[in-house]
Enzyme design. Sequence first.
Site, short mmCIF file in Angstrom:
data_model
loop_
_atom_site.label_atom_id
_atom_site.label_comp_id
_atom_site.label_asym_id
_atom_site.label_seq_id
_atom_site.Cartn_x
_atom_site.Cartn_y
_atom_site.Cartn_z
N GLU A 282 22.80 57.48 188.79
CA GLU A 282 21.71 57.08 189.68
C GLU A 282 21.04 58.27 190.37
O GLU A 282 19.84 58.27 190.62
CB GLU A 282 22.22 56.09 190.74
N HIS B 264 28.71 44.18 195.00
CA HIS B 264 27.59 43.92 194.09
C HIS B 264 26.61 42.89 194.63
O HIS B 264 25.76 42.41 193.90
CB HIS B 264 28.11 43.41 192.74
#
Lengths: 337, 325
Positions: B60, B129
């Site tokens: 990322e 998540h």
Amino acid sequence: MATTTPTKSKRAATENAATPLSNEELLRLYKQMVEIRLFEEKCEELYQKGKIGGFMHLYIGQEATGVGTIAARRPDDNIITGYRDHGAALACGMSARVAMAEMMGRVDGCSKGKGGSMHLADINLKFWGGHAIVGAQIALGTGLAWAEQYKKTGAVTLAYFGDGASNIGYFHESLNLAKVWNLPIVYICENNKYGMWTPVEKVSATTSMAHKAVSYDIPSDIADGMDLLDVYAKTQKAIEHCRNGNGPYFLEIVTYRYRGHSMGDQRAYRTAEEIKKWQADDPIGKFEDVLLKAGIDPTAIDAVDDEVKAMIEDAVAFADASPFPALDEIYTDITIE
Amino acid sequence: MTTLTIAKTIATALAEEMERDRNIVVLGEEVAAFGGTYGATQGLLDRFGPDRVKDTPISEGIIAGAAVGAAMNGLRPVAEIMGINFAFLAMDMIVNHAAKVHSMFGGQFRCPMVLRTTSGGGRQLGSTHSQTVEHLYAHFPGLKVVSPSNARDMKGLLKAAIRTDDPVMFVEQATMYSEKGDVPDDVDFLLPIGKSEVKREGRHCTVVAYSKMVGVSLKAAAELAKDGIECTVIDLRTLRPLDMDPIVDSFKQTNHCVTVEESWAMYGVGAEVAARLYETCLDYVDAPIKRVATKDVPLAYSGPLERYALPSVDDVVKAVRETVN
């Protein structure tokens, strides 16, 4: 040259030292190194007087790295570095006036006084900063290189960082992506032996920075950062590799910072002997020998020294005369739309 | 007008923009060969080729880093980060660089990039998540944060985000990709970034929401209307810049306000909206402003527990009733 830091190499000049550079070019590069050295010494003085604020990281001792690498670039090749950025800025051609005005937070600074010592930049010189989050410039440089690849310009990006940054995620993510995408970028690790006050061997699994490139299958080389010609030659080779579409290249330049990590660094983490040992191999003194060997008249060298001294004094006068930005300036350039 | 899912709307908007401007490139995990984890980049690789649609490693930091660097150097990248929970790994690049390269260098650099990501809970993915944290990014001057509530707005706002020269966090709610809506066919259909929209008008209470919570709020408003409680429902659409004008106008009529967000209430969007109303409309306040949000706990995996923690239609109905009475 006269400076508070000894530069004279102890080694005697020898004859027949062939260099790939003309005498005019040699003198120009010498001038750039002297400019950086004197600019930094002046910054140190102004910081102590309170004219420069914030964090400031001097480039003294590392001049051959910035000058030698940037001398090898094409004008459209990108330069991006970390917070120890004064040397790269001047080597890219930023005027000492504009750099000094930025140091002092003035409106005529390259970033209108909003960036300061750690955030010098000039888009027209393809000098993309001056980024003070360790390792971020490695990722940003990778993005710059991707854009050049996409636009098919042939321009290569030179991304600089210290040995300390080689332990951060950005370094590893960047090298991996650059290899996978075959990006035209030279990762230049200025290994000055310390990340802040901690020696490289205490925090890095390997003290060889070039070794880290191996696991990404990126070819690498090691240059002597006290020897401008070695730096120059190896950078040329690295840039050529990238320009020819062969993907990234890794260059470790072994160098040394004479001063601390930043201003006010009084910590005893290295010995006076160690510093002296490196100063005996000073990059400017060593390069002076090259000039003499090449047959350049010592008076021409002295003339450069004097010229640069005057230039730095002029830069300080210019910066001092430049106003602080208007307070309303804080609201400008936040977003474009 | 064509009826499309949100996933298809995003893919269509991206394709139209890429057709218009060759500097637009797409990068992210699984965006090319597989058309995106949620299908929002479907078809782009075939149409625009591997130079413009690029799969990345699961990295990322460099996804965002490559996007910012390329944006500074003339491209207009649209980066996808699979989930806003993973965008924490890119947070330095977003808040320290995307948000600042323009201002910190005195306006020399531009960062015309869009970082698309998904947010929200409700899929039994456990606490790491399932977070809704776009408001964190809205804290930072220099960024724009957009989070639309329906397919039409996805198209108009994504295209506007791609065309602006500023960096934009574009946040899609992960359970909404299959929701359908009528989407204008116009390739230049744009909605302004920084404009809230009144979705329904009523005189008793102003309900402020964005993204998935707009639908929840509208359902609650329909429920309340049966009992004669009429709500104005306002969709923020953009968290930064924040358009308070329709909220202030409505609040001056209703004198009551409930905010609805899928993130936690503490330091959140509702807190910001309420603070601004208290600052500017104190004389119009008839009852404390209420915030409906996810309960102040990490989300659990177990279905009933997760549903219990997330804000529901009933929660909004209850909050409005309490406020109005």
